[in-house]
Design a protein around this motif. Structure first.
Motif, PDB file in Angstrom:
ATOM      1  N   THR A 178     -15.917  35.831  69.919  1.00 21.23           N
ATOM      2  CA  THR A 178     -17.193  35.233  70.348  1.00 21.23           C
ATOM      3  C   THR A 178     -18.199  35.274  69.202  1.00 21.23           C
ATOM      4  O   THR A 178     -18.904  34.289  68.949  1.00 21.23           O
ATOM      5  N   GLY A 179     -18.243  36.412  68.522  1.00 22.63           N
ATOM      6  CA  GLY A 179     -19.129  36.524  67.367  1.00 22.63           C
ATOM      7  C   GLY A 179     -18.779  35.495  66.302  1.00 22.63           C
ATOM      8  O   GLY A 179     -19.653  34.887  65.679  1.00 22.63           O
ATOM      9  N   TRP A 180     -17.480  35.295  66.125  1.00 23.99           N
ATOM     10  CA  TRP A 180     -17.008  34.324  65.132  1.00 23.99           C
ATOM     11  C   TRP A 180     -17.453  32.904  65.520  1.00 23.99           C
ATOM     12  O   TRP A 180     -17.918  32.133  64.683  1.00 23.99           O
ATOM     13  N   MET A 181     -17.298  32.580  66.797  1.00 24.26           N
ATOM     14  CA  MET A 181     -17.653  31.243  67.270  1.00 24.26           C
ATOM     15  C   MET A 181     -19.165  30.995  67.184  1.00 24.26           C
ATOM     16  O   MET A 181     -19.597  29.867  66.965  1.00 24.26           O
ATOM     17  N   LEU A 182     -19.939  32.055  67.406  1.00 21.06           N
ATOM     18  CA  LEU A 182     -21.399  31.870  67.468  1.00 21.06           C
ATOM     19  C   LEU A 182     -22.080  32.150  66.134  1.00 21.06           C
ATOM     20  O   LEU A 182     -23.305  32.124  66.059  1.00 21.06           O
ATOM     21  N   ARG A 183     -21.318  32.453  65.078  1.00 26.37           N
ATOM     22  CA  ARG A 183     -21.932  32.743  63.783  1.00 26.37           C
ATOM     23  C   ARG A 183     -22.670  31.497  63.278  1.00 26.37           C
ATOM     24  O   ARG A 183     -22.336  30.399  63.736  1.00 26.37           O
ATOM     25  N   PRO A 184     -23.622  31.565  62.403  1.00 23.28           N
ATOM     26  CA  PRO A 184     -24.015  32.727  61.629  1.00 23.28           C
ATOM     27  C   PRO A 184     -25.141  33.525  62.291  1.00 23.28           C
ATOM     28  O   PRO A 184     -25.955  32.982  63.021  1.00 23.28           O
ATOM     29  N   PHE A 185     -25.136  34.823  61.988  1.00 18.89           N
ATOM     30  CA  PHE A 185     -26.219  35.690  62.434  1.00 18.89           C
ATOM     31  C   PHE A 185     -27.057  36.128  61.230  1.00 18.89           C
ATOM     32  O   PHE A 185     -28.260  35.976  61.210  1.00 18.89           O
ATOM     33  N   VAL A 186     -26.343  36.676  60.233  1.00 17.05           N
ATOM     34  CA  VAL A 186     -27.035  37.037  58.995  1.00 17.05           C
ATOM     35  C   VAL A 186     -26.962  35.831  58.063  1.00 17.05           C
ATOM     36  O   VAL A 186     -25.872  35.381  57.720  1.00 17.05           O
ATOM     37  N   VAL A 187     -28.081  35.286  57.730  1.00 11.78           N
ATOM     38  CA  VAL A 187     -28.123  34.104  56.865  1.00 11.78           C
ATOM     39  C   VAL A 187     -28.907  34.456  55.610  1.00 11.78           C
ATOM     40  O   VAL A 187     -30.025  34.978  55.696  1.00 11.78           O
ATOM     41  N   ALA A 188     -28.282  34.171  54.488  1.00 11.51           N
ATOM     42  CA  ALA A 188     -28.962  34.462  53.212  1.00 11.51           C
ATOM     43  C   ALA A 188     -30.249  33.648  53.139  1.00 11.51           C
ATOM     44  O   ALA A 188     -30.294  32.506  53.607  1.00 11.51           O
ATOM     45  N   PRO A 189     -31.299  34.234  52.562  1.00 14.86           N
ATOM     46  CA  PRO A 189     -32.602  33.535  52.548  1.00 14.86           C
ATOM     47  C   PRO A 189     -32.540  32.158  51.901  1.00 14.86           C
ATOM     48  O   PRO A 189     -33.271  31.254  52.292  1.00 14.86           O
ATOM     49  N   ALA A 191     -29.863  30.162  51.878  1.00 14.07           N
ATOM     50  CA  ALA A 191     -28.847  29.289  52.480  1.00 14.07           C
ATOM     51  C   ALA A 191     -29.470  28.278  53.429  1.00 14.07           C
ATOM     52  O   ALA A 191     -30.560  28.490  53.963  1.00 14.07           O
ATOM     53  N   GLN A 192     -28.715  27.171  53.612  1.00 14.12           N
ATOM     54  CA  GLN A 192     -29.167  26.149  54.552  1.00 14.12           C
ATOM     55  C   GLN A 192     -28.969  26.680  55.974  1.00 14.12           C
ATOM     56  O   GLN A 192     -27.937  27.273  56.289  1.00 14.12           O
ATOM     57  N   LEU A 193     -29.935  26.442  56.815  1.00 11.17           N
ATOM     58  CA  LEU A 193     -29.900  27.016  58.164  1.00 11.17           C
ATOM     59  C   LEU A 193     -29.121  26.112  59.116  1.00 11.17           C
ATOM     60  O   LEU A 193     -29.241  24.895  59.069  1.00 11.17           O
ATOM     61  N   THR A 194     -28.326  26.732  59.953  1.00 11.10           N
ATOM     62  CA  THR A 194     -27.607  25.987  60.987  1.00 11.10           C
ATOM     63  C   THR A 194     -27.494  26.882  62.218  1.00 11.10           C
ATOM     64  O   THR A 194     -27.363  28.098  62.080  1.00 11.10           O
ATOM     65  N   PHE A 195     -27.540  26.258  63.387  1.00 14.34           N
ATOM     66  CA  PHE A 195     -27.465  27.065  64.607  1.00 14.34           C
ATOM     67  C   PHE A 195     -26.063  27.616  64.806  1.00 14.34           C
ATOM     68  O   PHE A 195     -25.874  28.799  65.102  1.00 14.34           O
ATOM     69  N   LEU A 196     -25.054  26.747  64.670  1.00 11.60           N
ATOM     70  CA  LEU A 196     -23.654  27.178  64.809  1.00 11.60           C
ATOM     71  C   LEU A 196     -22.851  26.625  63.652  1.00 11.60           C
ATOM     72  O   LEU A 196     -23.070  25.484  63.230  1.00 11.60           O
ATOM     73  N   CYS A 197     -21.903  27.411  63.186  1.00 13.04           N
ATOM     74  CA  CYS A 197     -20.983  26.907  62.179  1.00 13.04           C
ATOM     75  C   CYS A 197     -19.966  26.000  62.860  1.00 13.04           C
ATOM     76  O   CYS A 197     -19.717  26.144  64.058  1.00 13.04           O
ATOM     77  N   PRO A 198     -19.348  25.079  62.119  1.00 11.17           N
ATOM     78  CA  PRO A 198     -18.308  24.255  62.721  1.00 11.17           C
ATOM     79  C   PRO A 198     -17.157  25.127  63.235  1.00 11.17           C
ATOM     80  O   PRO A 198     -16.860  26.171  62.639  1.00 11.17           O
ATOM     81  N   VAL A 199     -16.540  24.702  64.321  1.00 11.08           N
ATOM     82  CA  VAL A 199     -15.435  25.478  64.888  1.00 11.08           C
ATOM     83  C   VAL A 199     -14.238  25.365  63.954  1.00 11.08           C
ATOM     84  O   VAL A 199     -13.771  24.269  63.661  1.00 11.08           O
TER      85      VAL A 199
END
Lengths: 231, 181
Positions: A178-189, A191-199
């Motif tokens: 679940t954590g893998w599917m819902l990543r990212p949580f820690v985002v480098a300052p 980095a480009q922001l995204t709500f969910l990574c592609p599956v």
């Protein structure tokens, strides 16, 4: 029961909340408070994690972290109950649900306790892999007592060990995915922001491939760890 | 990379829909509103909840149960209608009984309250209690009428209904207690 007493009981003696004569009434009465503690604590933890990048990631992580806590337990709970049921010692449904909620609330309460320290640490801007490791470490610290509470609530006597192994294996496995599917949580300052990574892939394949440095596996439009800053 | 069969939004909508149905069901079962709302997100864990435990009865709860069960069985056996009126009467008696329990609790924990008020409340409680007892006695006495009327089924309907309505009307006197509060 007042909220403070409830929080103390969750942390100090979670079994006392599960070992009750009328689990149905207890579940009906305590479910909202237990859920609020779990979701609120996880959301605070998410805020601390999201602060590493700031901006919208504060909201994204605060929304996704409670899901990481809630989804695995809700999904695996029926399997846990069936797996632990035996002819001699059937597992009462309300008692099992109460154990799951108490365990979740315990994780939430510990997440609340850990969140300020995590926020302070991440505000020192450690390198991305270090920040990720610190978050994972904090999650393990907060999650292990919660899983223990669930296992103790589910299993009695001879079932205790079986409950522990089954809980860690099932909930732990689904939690990781679940954590893998819902990543990212820690985002480098940077980095480009995204709500969910592609599956892509499952957590085991993804992590193994990352360890092996298999770049072809991540040849898609975004890198595997879309939270890391571009090199 | 293949497209997932169900998007994240779809899963979320399905989850919330199941939570909504579960929450509505829990609400109908008599659970607290907060528990019904909690089911929106944690519905798999709350599906195990059965009907909420009934509110505790008053001092005549056991007598009410026995009186009404016996009368309902007799009415059904005699083929006389009136089940609706009987249910309404039972609801009224139970309501009055719970109010008596509330008054008893007030009287029990009222150290330091003005004696005049307590005396009035005690007097009203005795009147209401006597009325409930009287209704229960008449209900038991009504069984004989039902038995006799079973021999003349045509007339049974109206008489039974009339008696039950009259008993329910008598219970309205218990409402006087509320005004004393």
């Amino acid at each position: 029961m007042k909220h403070y007493d409830l929080a103390v009981a969750i942390l100090a003696r979670p079994s006392s909340l599960v070992e009750t004569e009328d689990p149905q009434a207890q579940l009906s009465a305590l479910a909202p408070s237990l859920l609020a503690l779990a979701v609120g604590g996880a959301a605070l933890f998410g805020l601390a994690v999201g602060a590493f990048h700031g901006g919208w990631q504060l909201l994204y992580a605060a929304v996704k972290l409670p899901l990481v806590l809630l989804i695995p337990i809700a999904v695996t709970w029926p399997a846990l109950r069936i797996g632990l049921a035996s002819r001699a010692e059937p597992v009462d449904g309300a008692r099992a649900a109460l154990a799951a909620l108490v365990g979740m609330a315990r994780v939430g309460a510990l997440c609340t306790a850990v969140a300020p320290a995590l926020w302070l640490t991440l505000s020192l801007r450690p390198p991305y892999p270090v920040a990720l490791s610190i978050m994972c470490g904090c999650l393990v610290l907060a999650g292990t007592p919660g899983l223990t509470a669930i296992a103790r609530g589910l299993g009695r006597g001879r079932l205790q060990l079986r409950a522990g192994v089954l809980t860690v294996a099932l909930v732990g496995g689904v939690l990781a995915q679940t954590g893998w599917m819902l990543r990212p949580f820690v985002v480098a300052p940077e980095a480009q922001l995204t709500f969910l990574c592609p599956v892509s892939h499952d957590v085991v394949t993804g992590l193994l491939a990352r360890v092996a440095g298999d770049s072809e596996l991540y040849a898609g439009p975004q890198p595997l760890d879309c939270a890391a800053a571009p090199q | 990379m293949s497209t997932p069969p169900l998007s994240s939004a779809g899963v979320l909508v399905l989850w919330l829909a199941a939570g909504l149905v579960t929450g509505a069901w829990l609400w109908r079962q008599g659970h607290p509103p907060a528990t019904a709302v909690a089911a929106l997100v944690a519905w798999p864990l709350l599906l195990v909840l059965g009907p909420a435990p009934a509110a505790p009865g008053g001092p005549y709860a056991e007598r009410i149960r026995r009186a009404f069960e016996g009368t309902a069985a007799l009415l059904a056996e005699a083929g006389a209608p009136g089940a609706g009126e009987l249910d309404a009467l039972r609801e009224a008696v139970t309501h009055a009984d719970r109010r008596l329990a509330l008054v008893d609790a007030v009287l029990h924990g009222s150290d330091g309250a003005p004696q005049a008020s307590l005396a009035r409340l005690q007097e009203a409680r005795e009147v209401a209690g006597a009325e409930v007892e009287s209704v229960l006695e008449e209900l038991v006495g009504m069984r004989i009428s039902v038995g006799l009327l079973a021999l003349a089924p045509g007339e049974a309907d109206a008489v039974v209904s009339e008696q039950l309505c009259r008993l329910r009307a008598r219970l309205q006197a218990v409402d006087e207690l509320a005004r004393l509060g």
